[in-house]
Design a protein around this motif. Sequence first.
Motif, mmCIF file in Angstrom:
data_model
loop_
_atom_site.group_PDB
_atom_site.id
_atom_site.type_symbol
_atom_site.label_atom_id
_atom_site.label_comp_id
_atom_site.label_asym_id
_atom_site.label_seq_id
_atom_site.Cartn_x
_atom_site.Cartn_y
_atom_site.Cartn_z
ATOM 1 N N LEU A 93 -53.241 -3.131 20.097
ATOM 2 C CA LEU A 93 -52.741 -4.235 20.917
ATOM 3 C C LEU A 93 -53.758 -5.386 20.909
ATOM 4 C CD1 LEU A 93 -50.311 -4.985 22.689
ATOM 5 C CD2 LEU A 93 -51.621 -4.193 24.658
ATOM 6 N N ASN A 94 -53.305 -6.574 20.529
ATOM 7 C CA ASN A 94 -54.137 -7.770 20.390
ATOM 8 C C ASN A 94 -55.243 -7.621 19.344
ATOM 9 O OD1 ASN A 94 -52.720 -9.334 22.346
ATOM 10 N ND2 ASN A 94 -53.728 -8.143 23.945
ATOM 11 N N LYS A 139 -45.691 -16.823 21.192
ATOM 12 C CA LYS A 139 -46.821 -16.255 21.931
ATOM 13 C C LYS A 139 -47.002 -16.848 23.317
ATOM 14 C CE LYS A 139 -47.808 -13.494 18.593
ATOM 15 N NZ LYS A 139 -47.220 -12.133 18.731
ATOM 16 N N THR A 141 -49.146 -7.373 16.714
ATOM 17 C CA THR A 141 -49.954 -6.731 17.763
ATOM 18 C C THR A 141 -50.275 -7.684 18.913
ATOM 19 O OG1 THR A 141 -52.037 -7.366 16.734
ATOM 20 C CG2 THR A 141 -51.109 -5.237 16.064
ATOM 21 N N VAL A 142 -50.025 -8.970 18.713
ATOM 22 C CA VAL A 142 -50.494 -9.960 19.688
ATOM 23 C C VAL A 142 -49.457 -10.146 20.799
ATOM 24 C CG1 VAL A 142 -51.360 -12.290 20.002
ATOM 25 C CG2 VAL A 142 -51.772 -11.081 17.840
ATOM 26 N N GLU A 168 -47.926 -14.282 25.986
ATOM 27 C CA GLU A 168 -48.297 -14.579 27.374
ATOM 28 C C GLU A 168 -47.030 -15.089 28.044
ATOM 29 O OE1 GLU A 168 -51.502 -17.567 27.499
ATOM 30 O OE2 GLU A 168 -50.335 -18.466 29.135
#
Lengths: 236, 236
Positions: free
Chosen positions: B44-45, B102, B141-142, B145
């Motif tokens: 993740l990220n 994102k 994976t990002v 927000e």
Amino acid sequence: MNLILLDKEDFVGQHRVRLSGRRQEHIVNIQRATIGDELRVGKLNGLLGTGEIVRLDEDGLEIEIQLEQQPPTPLPITLLLALPRPKMLKRILQSVSSLGVKKIYLLNSYRVDKSYWNSPLLQPEKLTEQLMLGLEQSRDTVLPEINLCPRFKPFVEDELPEISRHTLSYVAHPGAETACPHSISQKVTLAIGPEGGFIPYEVTKLQNCGFLPIHLGERILRVETAVPVLLSRLTP
Amino acid sequence: MNLILLDKEDFVGQHRVRLSGRRQEHIVNIQRATIGDELRVGKLNGLLGTGEIVRLDEDGLEIEIQLEQQPPTPLPITLLLALPRPKMLKRILQSVSSLGVKKIYLLNSYRVDKSYWNSPLLQPEKLTEQLMLGLEQSRDTVLPEINLCPRFKPFVEDELPEISRHTLSYVAHPGAETACPHSISQKVTLAIGPEGGFIPYEVTKLQNCGFLPIHLGERILRVETAVPVLLSRLTP
């Protein structure tokens, strides 16, 4: 429902229709329209226009209509779609119909679950129902033509060459070398596989029929998302 | 699930993770993978890579992982979306996340039903769950927000100018004069209204903030369809 779609049987005079059931309920309970109110109407496979509610009682709803406007230009894309699972098929048919696709072939593929072909949703009147929802949404009147092709090989060998003749033909295939082009001005035939994609044999068969594999980047999209993304990208 | 997404808490060693629950079930029952099999994994990220199943018993599943690949490039589009009804929000969040957006702002608007703001789906962990499903689908994976903006006017007046600064800003609005442009190479901020659209006051407020109204042709699309169509059309 952004358009009240009228069928031949609705007409009780040259410019007058009588509605009951789902459409009446929508007009009365959702749009909260009453006598004297104006509605957007369209005749199935015909013109668009406006209607004025002139009668509303327990027998139904009567509308005086004026039809003078052409429906929107069809999308110049013929869609071959590996049969999705029924729940998704509903949504995809509505979305594809609302986007203006007028020719749809539902195709078998190795990764299509056989049980999908027994879904009651594949009855012609059920398919039409979903396509009409798309037309009502998008204010179009031209019902898409839909064909079921439960056998991949004979369809691709015997029918597809004629269907895709004089069109640019693409098969959406993650990992293809060519990126999906933008704003194609020619007619297009677009094949979209099932979740998990067409198998290599199927891609080869489509390539033999003149289909170019194209990708949408690194991301793998669900069919439901890939369909509007591809249609949007390919149209001028 | 085209990617097994790993969180910090999954790590039991520098290159080893232990999974249970939904992911284990998916790997064992859907992917039918077992010891020695290779899986696509991503932190993740963080980076993407592969993992080999090295242990599988009643305590869970252990995977030895190698991470070396960058996640796909984010879509250069910030999305402002009038809060859709919960069922549709789920699907839209998954699709938007799978497309690589994102930054998402869920916005109030006159035509947003007030009850939607009380949906349990708006709890941060529930929103994250939907966004993760999109990442697992698209092999990213990002984590996007996501921001909730339950008050239209103060958001547009006080926060939006900073958010949309140095971007091309568009508001999707059926009936607008300008057609949605193709392949924008700059960063974009895109506002999409509720079913029925933003009201004129809201469009004016967005215009005062530099947003240009754009349309997608004569057809009125559901928000669910309009979102991938607009994102696809605007990206290079």
